[in-house]
Design a protein around this motif. Structure first.
Motif, PDB file in Angstrom:
ATOM      1  N   PRO A 398      31.065  45.273  87.907  1.00  0.00           N
ATOM      2  CA  PRO A 398      32.359  44.643  87.625  1.00  0.00           C
ATOM      3  C   PRO A 398      32.886  45.023  86.244  1.00  0.00           C
ATOM      4  N   ASP A 399      34.194  45.159  86.140  1.00  0.00           N
ATOM      5  CA  ASP A 399      34.863  45.507  84.884  1.00  0.00           C
ATOM      6  C   ASP A 399      35.462  44.225  84.298  1.00  0.00           C
ATOM      7  N   VAL A 400      34.770  43.635  83.327  1.00  0.00           N
ATOM      8  CA  VAL A 400      35.190  42.354  82.755  1.00  0.00           C
ATOM      9  C   VAL A 400      36.546  42.472  82.080  1.00  0.00           C
ATOM     10  N   ASP A 401      36.766  43.562  81.361  1.00  0.00           N
ATOM     11  CA  ASP A 401      38.029  43.742  80.648  1.00  0.00           C
ATOM     12  C   ASP A 401      39.203  43.790  81.618  1.00  0.00           C
ATOM     13  N   MET A 402      39.027  44.493  82.740  1.00  0.00           N
ATOM     14  CA  MET A 402      40.095  44.568  83.731  1.00  0.00           C
ATOM     15  C   MET A 402      40.358  43.199  84.351  1.00  0.00           C
ATOM     16  N   HIS A 403      39.292  42.430  84.580  1.00  0.00           N
ATOM     17  CA  HIS A 403      39.454  41.083  85.125  1.00  0.00           C
ATOM     18  C   HIS A 403      40.296  40.222  84.182  1.00  0.00           C
ATOM     19  N   GLN A 404      40.086  40.389  82.880  1.00  0.00           N
ATOM     20  CA  GLN A 404      40.879  39.637  81.908  1.00  0.00           C
ATOM     21  C   GLN A 404      42.357  40.016  82.007  1.00  0.00           C
ATOM     22  N   TYR A 405      42.620  41.305  82.155  1.00  0.00           N
ATOM     23  CA  TYR A 405      44.008  41.753  82.295  1.00  0.00           C
ATOM     24  C   TYR A 405      44.658  41.143  83.534  1.00  0.00           C
ATOM     25  N   LEU A 406      43.931  41.128  84.649  1.00  0.00           N
ATOM     26  CA  LEU A 406      44.477  40.570  85.886  1.00  0.00           C
ATOM     27  C   LEU A 406      44.763  39.084  85.728  1.00  0.00           C
ATOM     28  N   ASP A 407      43.833  38.362  85.090  1.00  0.00           N
ATOM     29  CA  ASP A 407      44.043  36.930  84.855  1.00  0.00           C
ATOM     30  C   ASP A 407      45.248  36.710  83.935  1.00  0.00           C
ATOM     31  N   PHE A 408      45.313  37.490  82.880  1.00  0.00           N
ATOM     32  CA  PHE A 408      46.397  37.383  81.907  1.00  0.00           C
ATOM     33  C   PHE A 408      47.750  37.611  82.585  1.00  0.00           C
ATOM     34  N   TYR A 409      47.838  38.659  83.380  1.00  0.00           N
ATOM     35  CA  TYR A 409      49.103  38.989  84.042  1.00  0.00           C
ATOM     36  C   TYR A 409      49.510  37.901  85.037  1.00  0.00           C
ATOM     37  N   SER A 410      48.549  37.383  85.792  1.00  0.00           N
ATOM     38  CA  SER A 410      48.873  36.369  86.806  1.00  0.00           C
ATOM     39  C   SER A 410      49.375  35.072  86.177  1.00  0.00           C
ATOM     40  N   LEU A 411      48.989  34.807  84.918  1.00  0.00           N
ATOM     41  CA  LEU A 411      49.392  33.567  84.246  1.00  0.00           C
ATOM     42  C   LEU A 411      50.690  33.702  83.456  1.00  0.00           C
ATOM     43  N   LEU A 412      51.212  34.918  83.324  1.00  0.00           N
ATOM     44  CA  LEU A 412      52.455  35.105  82.573  1.00  0.00           C
ATOM     45  C   LEU A 412      53.620  34.420  83.283  1.00  0.00           C
ATOM     46  N   PRO A 413      54.600  33.895  82.516  1.00  0.00           N
ATOM     47  CA  PRO A 413      55.759  33.228  83.133  1.00  0.00           C
ATOM     48  C   PRO A 413      56.540  34.176  84.029  1.00  0.00           C
ATOM     49  N   GLU A 414      57.232  33.610  85.022  1.00  0.00           N
ATOM     50  CA  GLU A 414      58.008  34.430  85.949  1.00  0.00           C
ATOM     51  C   GLU A 414      59.335  34.876  85.338  1.00  0.00           C
ATOM     52  N   GLY A 415      59.896  34.073  84.438  1.00  0.00           N
ATOM     53  CA  GLY A 415      61.158  34.453  83.795  1.00  0.00           C
ATOM     54  C   GLY A 415      60.915  35.272  82.539  1.00  0.00           C
ATOM     55  N   GLU A 416      61.936  35.351  81.686  1.00  0.00           N
ATOM     56  CA  GLU A 416      61.777  36.077  80.423  1.00  0.00           C
ATOM     57  C   GLU A 416      60.879  35.284  79.476  1.00  0.00           C
ATOM     58  N   PHE A 417      60.111  36.003  78.679  1.00  0.00           N
ATOM     59  CA  PHE A 417      59.235  35.344  77.713  1.00  0.00           C
ATOM     60  C   PHE A 417      59.053  36.267  76.512  1.00  0.00           C
ATOM     61  N   ASP A 418      58.643  35.661  75.393  1.00  0.00           N
ATOM     62  CA  ASP A 418      58.360  36.480  74.214  1.00  0.00           C
ATOM     63  C   ASP A 418      56.908  36.263  73.798  1.00  0.00           C
ATOM     64  N   ARG A 419      56.563  36.843  72.682  1.00  0.00           N
ATOM     65  CA  ARG A 419      55.172  36.837  72.228  1.00  0.00           C
ATOM     66  C   ARG A 419      54.641  35.417  72.035  1.00  0.00           C
ATOM     67  N   LYS A 420      55.477  34.549  71.459  1.00  0.00           N
ATOM     68  CA  LYS A 420      55.030  33.174  71.177  1.00  0.00           C
ATOM     69  C   LYS A 420      54.689  32.425  72.465  1.00  0.00           C
ATOM     70  N   VAL A 422      53.223  33.356  75.075  1.00  0.00           N
ATOM     71  CA  VAL A 422      51.990  33.720  75.780  1.00  0.00           C
ATOM     72  C   VAL A 422      50.738  33.615  74.903  1.00  0.00           C
ATOM     73  N   LEU A 423      50.894  33.046  73.712  1.00  0.00           N
ATOM     74  CA  LEU A 423      49.726  32.931  72.833  1.00  0.00           C
ATOM     75  C   LEU A 423      48.634  32.060  73.453  1.00  0.00           C
ATOM     76  N   GLU A 424      49.032  30.953  74.076  1.00  0.00           N
ATOM     77  CA  GLU A 424      48.031  30.075  74.690  1.00  0.00           C
ATOM     78  C   GLU A 424      47.340  30.758  75.869  1.00  0.00           C
ATOM     79  N   ILE A 425      48.120  31.523  76.638  1.00  0.00           N
ATOM     80  CA  ILE A 425      47.540  32.254  77.773  1.00  0.00           C
ATOM     81  C   ILE A 425      46.521  33.268  77.258  1.00  0.00           C
TER      82      ILE A 425
END
Length: 462
Positions: A398-420, A422-425
């Motif tokens: 398993p690729d742990v780093d890739m799993h983190q990317y997938l989790d990170f992307y799935s939790l991103l907001p559906e609308g527009e967002f900025d850096r601030k 997604v800090l909690e995500i």
């Protein structure tokens, strides 16, 4: 569940006997209402067994190479129905059924040979032997060499011979070998390794070769090659198919199994009724082949927009679930299994179409929802078998780093967002804040995000 400490080696990695016994069967519902051409053959096999699955899988592979001038538009590419298939099992486990599927192409082979012999009789040219041109009555004669089309290309061909035969065939051919070691031995020789040509053929990419002996330069614009092999787990490794970095692995359908030791009850007589059915299958397949061969405009396999959407969402889900379990190497396998699914659906749909009448003037063949679902169920089984092959590789961790990317992307907001936003995500999935910009940029470059305005981001449309 059967437990065993016995291991089988694929490439350099051992797999337990239990895993071999547990590879799934094709679901029984798949065999309900199959096209008659396939059904008649499958009914000769024992139901709910490896024997039936192996025969069906082998038959699909051989039929895939017997549907000329038939195509589908897949992701803006014109694609034919060719499949690469390998039945893998230890010796004396039931792979011999692969040879029975040869009935489907026996008539085509016989027809092409008969056609060649007739052409030789019509175009045979007699001329004096070199050095004796003046003697018109010379008893020594020679025949003009004429191109001969072959449906089956020998697996022990040299790379040059393979290209030559494929060229004479108009770029079309089938490798059919019940002993995969024959092809494995060719791949080990410099003169016989045409694995690169096979990789290109899967997607019909143009290929070329030059020969010094006769100063010939061959170019095959759209090779259409199908492959059916039967072999042992060790032969998978000797062909390089156990290595996911070898692009051939993800192009193949593997049907991988072992069986409990038993000795079947034998009969001292031959069942002629089976031969009668196989002869019928041969003639019926030849009829479909010839009708499509003379359909110069070609027949297109088509799906509706809702079917394409359903299919795409199915494989988006497969891509994420398989990638999460393994790593990025499986993405090629999932993508090519998706293409295999459409090819299987196309094969089944053409066989259904042939039951309604002649197909030599058909311009479009439509996919039913039942056929699409049946094809997805079949491909699901093949993907499970392919993942067993993949799990034998040292690269399957398993690729742990890739799993983190997938989790990170799935939790991103559906609308527009900025850096601030997604800090909690970022913290939730284990990314450090200082790497956030780099990770957002990586997602943007991969097409998952796009820059909106004023330093904001938005997910790409699905």
């Amino acid at each position: 569940m059967l437990k065993s400490s016995t291991n089988t080696t694929v490439g350099a990695v051992a797999i337990t006997q239990e895993e071999l016994f547990d590879t799934p069967l094709i679901p029984a519902h798949v065999y309900d209402k199959l096209p008659k051409l396939l059904m008649k053959g499958c009914e000769l096999m024992s139901p709910d067994t490896r024997e039936r699955d192996v025969f069906f899988t082998s038959s699909l592979a051989l039929i895939s190479g017997s549907l000329p001038n038939y195509y589908v538009h897949y992701d803006d590419h014109k694609v034919h129905m060719n499949l690469f298939t390998m039945v893998v099992a230890p010796p004396a486990s039931g792979k011999g059924v692969v040879s029975l599927a040869g009935a489907y192409i026996k008539g085509i082979e016989a027809h092409l040979l008969e056609e060649y012999n007739a052409m030789v009789k019509l175009k045979e040219v007699e001329s004096p032997v070199e050095g004796d041109e003046g003697n018109v009555n010379n008893s020594k004669r020679r025949k003009l060499k004429l191109p001969r089309k072959r449906h089956v290309i020998p697996a022990n061909s040299s790379a040059a011979s393979f290209m030559g035969i494929l060229n004479e065939n108009g770029g079309i051919g089938t490798i059919y070998e019940t002993e995969a070691d024959t092809l494995a031995q060719s791949f080990k020789q410099d003169w016989g390794n045409f694995s690169d040509l096979l990789r290109k053929s899967f997607h019909h990419e143009s290929t070329s070769s030059s020969r010094k002996t006769d100063d010939a330069h061959l170019v095959i614009e759209r090779p259409q090659v199908s492959v059916l092999l039967a072999g042992t787990p060790q032969q998978v490794g000797s062909m390089g198919l156990a290595n996911p970095e070898n692009g051939l692995q993800s192009r193949f359908i593997f049907y991988y199994f072992d069986s409990l030791p038993f000795f079947k009850m034998l009969k001292g007589r031959k069942d002629d009724s089976r031969d009668v059915v196989f002869a019928e299958l041969s003639n019926e397949m030849l009829d479909i082949y010839l009708q499509l061969h003379y359909n110069e405009e070609g027949a297109q396999f088509v799906l509706t927009d809702p079917q394409w959407a359903f299919f795409s969402n199915w494989y988006k889900f497969k891509m994420e679930t398989v990638s999460r379990k393994y790593n990025g190497y499986t993405s090629a396998m999932v993508k090519r299994t998706a293409l295999v699914t459409i090819r299987i659906a196309g094969i089944l749909s053409m066989l259904y179409q042939s039951e309604e009448g002649m197909v030599n003037f058909v311009d479009k063949v439509h996919c039913s929802w039942q056929t699409l679902r049946k094809s997805l169920a079949i491909a699901d089984v093949y993907l499970a078998h392919n993942l067993v092959i993949f799990s034998c590789s040292a690269m399957s961790a398993p690729d742990v780093d890739m799993h983190q990317y997938l989790d990170f992307y799935s939790l991103l907001p559906e609308g527009e967002f900025d850096r601030k936003d997604v800090l909690e995500i970022c913290a939730a999935v284990g990314f450090s804040e200082r790497t956030l910009d780099r990770r957002l940029e990586k997602l943007r470059k991969s097409g998952k995000l796009y820059s909106a305005k004023g330093g904001t981001y938005k997910k790409a449309k699905k």
